[in-house]
Scaffold this motif. Structure first.
Motif, PDB file in Angstrom:
ATOM      1  N   GLN A  12      15.394  -0.795   9.774  1.00 46.83           N
ATOM      2  CA  GLN A  12      14.036  -1.039   9.310  1.00 46.83           C
ATOM      3  C   GLN A  12      14.015  -1.662   7.919  1.00 46.83           C
ATOM      4  O   GLN A  12      13.117  -2.456   7.601  1.00 46.83           O
ATOM      5  N   ALA A  16      11.991  -4.962   6.655  1.00 40.98           N
ATOM      6  CA  ALA A  16      11.197  -5.063   5.437  1.00 40.98           C
ATOM      7  C   ALA A  16      11.669  -6.219   4.556  1.00 40.98           C
ATOM      8  O   ALA A  16      10.854  -6.940   3.967  1.00 40.98           O
ATOM      9  N   ASP A  19      10.466  -9.417   5.953  1.00 37.18           N
ATOM     10  CA  ASP A  19       9.043  -9.544   5.655  1.00 37.18           C
ATOM     11  C   ASP A  19       8.836 -10.059   4.239  1.00 37.18           C
ATOM     12  O   ASP A  19       8.000 -10.941   3.981  1.00 37.18           O
ATOM     13  N   SER A  20       9.622  -9.543   3.282  1.00 36.71           N
ATOM     14  CA  SER A  20       9.488  -9.971   1.884  1.00 36.71           C
ATOM     15  C   SER A  20       9.866 -11.440   1.715  1.00 36.71           C
ATOM     16  O   SER A  20       9.185 -12.188   0.999  1.00 36.71           O
ATOM     17  N   SER A 133      -1.295  -8.852   7.529  1.00 35.29           N
ATOM     18  CA  SER A 133      -0.321  -7.838   7.907  1.00 35.29           C
ATOM     19  C   SER A 133      -0.620  -7.344   9.310  1.00 35.29           C
ATOM     20  O   SER A 133      -1.763  -7.362   9.754  1.00 35.29           O
ATOM     21  N   GLY A 134       0.403  -6.893  10.002  1.00 34.94           N
ATOM     22  CA  GLY A 134       0.175  -6.143  11.223  1.00 34.94           C
ATOM     23  C   GLY A 134      -0.351  -4.772  10.852  1.00 34.94           C
ATOM     24  O   GLY A 134      -0.384  -4.391   9.677  1.00 34.94           O
ATOM     25  N   SER A 136       1.002  -1.918  11.246  1.00 33.19           N
ATOM     26  CA  SER A 136       2.035  -1.007  10.775  1.00 33.19           C
ATOM     27  C   SER A 136       3.115  -1.800  10.054  1.00 33.19           C
ATOM     28  O   SER A 136       3.675  -2.743  10.618  1.00 33.19           O
ATOM     29  N   ILE A 137       3.408  -1.424   8.805  1.00 27.27           N
ATOM     30  CA  ILE A 137       4.351  -2.191   7.994  1.00 27.27           C
ATOM     31  C   ILE A 137       5.366  -1.259   7.325  1.00 27.27           C
ATOM     32  O   ILE A 137       5.150  -0.052   7.225  1.00 27.27           O
ATOM     33  N   ARG A 176      -1.366  -4.848   1.120  1.00 26.48           N
ATOM     34  CA  ARG A 176      -1.135  -4.954   2.549  1.00 26.48           C
ATOM     35  C   ARG A 176      -2.264  -4.305   3.354  1.00 26.48           C
ATOM     36  O   ARG A 176      -2.584  -4.762   4.446  1.00 26.48           O
ATOM     37  N   ALA A 181      -3.135  -3.852   7.150  1.00 27.23           N
ATOM     38  CA  ALA A 181      -2.255  -2.728   7.468  1.00 27.23           C
ATOM     39  C   ALA A 181      -3.041  -1.424   7.502  1.00 27.23           C
ATOM     40  O   ALA A 181      -3.933  -1.205   6.678  1.00 27.23           O
ATOM     41  N   ILE A 184       1.765   2.745   6.944  1.00 27.24           N
ATOM     42  CA  ILE A 184       2.957   2.305   6.226  1.00 27.24           C
ATOM     43  C   ILE A 184       4.094   3.267   6.527  1.00 27.24           C
ATOM     44  O   ILE A 184       3.887   4.461   6.764  1.00 27.24           O
ATOM     45  N   THR A 373      -0.922  -0.411  17.903  1.00 26.76           N
ATOM     46  CA  THR A 373      -0.175  -1.419  17.151  1.00 26.76           C
ATOM     47  C   THR A 373      -0.270  -2.811  17.755  1.00 26.76           C
ATOM     48  O   THR A 373      -0.319  -3.800  17.034  1.00 26.76           O
TER      49      THR A 373
END
Length: 424
Positions: A12, A16, A19-20, A133-134, A136-137, A176, A181, A184, A373
């Motif tokens: 995960q 992340a 994503d960044s 954002s989705g 869930s992030i 976010r 979002a 989190i 989601t």
């Protein structure tokens, strides 16, 4: 404007990091592509935890390098993440066509050097809000690791542990949430060791749960040796922090745990499990475990089986040991054959699968609350989500959207998914 395509392997934290980097590229006017063929920039985010993960990443890099050579339009190829940190520029020699190798320790500071690798598309930066954002992030709160478990490569590829300032975490979460979002997941190799002056993880959780629009908070991974009763009490008192604890046990034998440098015994681990169950009787408890660690005896493996029967995990990530070059454990001669590792792993998987199926079946007829989601592809188009623990759900119904928090009734279980109907 330029375009990019991401392929992410591993944990995960890698998701992340991808994503960044994606947001940094969007800041510079780049857009995400659905396929590698149409992208100007191809990026592979790699994992080094197991050899198989590196093999898969190298295969993908070779495919992208071939695509780059055959393409009529110019393309760039980046390799980032843990394998990039471990192997460095040797990857350029191994796979012709790689333009940049960006190790995991540099990804935290991607904005500081990305312009030197890739000119700003269009000449100026644009808002990152180009993409919402989705629901869930993932949000990192610590980076690196100081535990040095003897089998683990992470401290060598991600560096020493440090905590991200709470104000920066809160700012990121608020941004976010404004982009859509609703949930989190706070990330770290050991989130329990989060510390900024006198502020630890429990205080950070209490601070974040005050953010308007944030419906749920998750966190992982919790190292058993650093899990405090204050953390458990904070979770039990909150209606936003999910009742799910991921506490990797790795082995059921004290001797093996000591050889792994885990920092706890089976007895102290089981006391933690009891504390979780006392404060949150319906919590989902999940774990990581490894079989076939060098010199693990058959009786020590049986201790792991017994522990699984005693704890009754909702789910477990189960692996056979594989040596990672540069770790302490890799220096020890392996005494367990690959065939025996597979046999032990299969036995453990059978036990845990039965427990998981029973726990899911026990939910049938009960009401639960799920965060939606996304929607399934294909014919049924059911809505995918997760309950307030760790259980996956599928829900039918109309007027549903990602980010909705729904009350549902569980009508049946597939063994690994709860099939639900919305409660009017």
């Amino acid at each position: 404007m330029g375009s990019f395509y991401f392929e992410t392997f591993g944990c995960q934290m890698n998701v992340a990091d991808s994503d960044s980097v994606s947001l940094a590229l969007m800041h510079r006017g780049y857009t995400r592509c659905e396929t590698a063929q149409e992208a100007d920039l191809l990026i592979v985010n790699t994992c080094s935890v197991r050899e198989h993960a590196e093999v898969r990443a190298k295969m993908r890099l070779s495919q992208f390098a071939a695509l780059k050579r055959s393409s009529q339009s110019p393309k760039k190829l980046w390799v980032i993440g843990c394998m990039a940190e471990r192997a460095g520029d040797s990857l350029r020699k191994e796979i012709r066509g790689i333009d940049a190798v960006i190790g995991a320790t540099r990804l935290e500071f991607i904005d500081q050097f990305i312009d030197g690798l890739l000119p700003i598309s269009g000449g100026e930066k644009v808002p990152a809000a180009l993409a919402q954002s989705g629901p869930s992030i993932f949000v990192p709160i610590t980076r690196g690791c100081d535990n040095f478990c003897t089998y683990c490569i992470v401290p060598y590829v991600r560096g020493r542990e440090h905590s991200i300032p709470a104000a920066d975490i809160e700012t990121q979460v608020r941004q976010r949430v404004e982009l859509g979002a609703r949930e989190i997941t706070l990330l770290g190799q050991n989130v329990n060791s989060y510390r900024e002056n006198d502020l630890g993880l429990p205080a950070l959780l209490r601070r974040l749960e005050k953010i308007d629009g944030l419906l749920r908070i998750r966190f992982t991974t919790s190292h058993p040796k650093d899990c405090s009763l204050e953390l458990l009490d904070t979770m039990a008192a909150s209606n936003r922090i999910v009742h799910h604890m991921h506490v990797p046990v790795q082995a059921g034998s004290d001797r093996v745990l000591d050889a792994m440098n885990r920092g706890y015994t089976k007895t102290t681990y089981l006391k933690l499990i009891d504390a979780i169950k006392t404060r949150m009787p319906h919590a989902d408890i999940t774990t990581d475990v490894m079989v076939g660690f060098p010199s693990e005896t058959e009786s020590e493996f049986k201790e792991t089986l017994d522990l699984f029967t005693q704890v009754q995990y909702t789910q477990a990530f189960m692996f056979a040991y594989s040596p990672r070059e540069g770790t302490v454990a890799a220096q020890h001669k392996e005494s367990i054959s690959e065939e025996e590792k597979k046999t032990r792993l299969a036995e453990l998987i059978d036990i845990q699968t039965a427990i998981t199926k029973r726990k899911y079946q026990e939910m049938v007829g009960q009401n639960t609350r799920v965060l939606i989601t996304c929607q399934q592809d294909g014919r049924d188009r059911l809505w995918m989500g997760q309950n307030s623990g760790s259980k996956k759900t599928l829900c039918s119904g109309e007027n549903i959207a990602p980010g909705d928090l729904l009350d549902v009734k569980v009508v049946r279980s597939t063994g690994m998914t709860l099939m639900c109907e919305r409660i009017s």
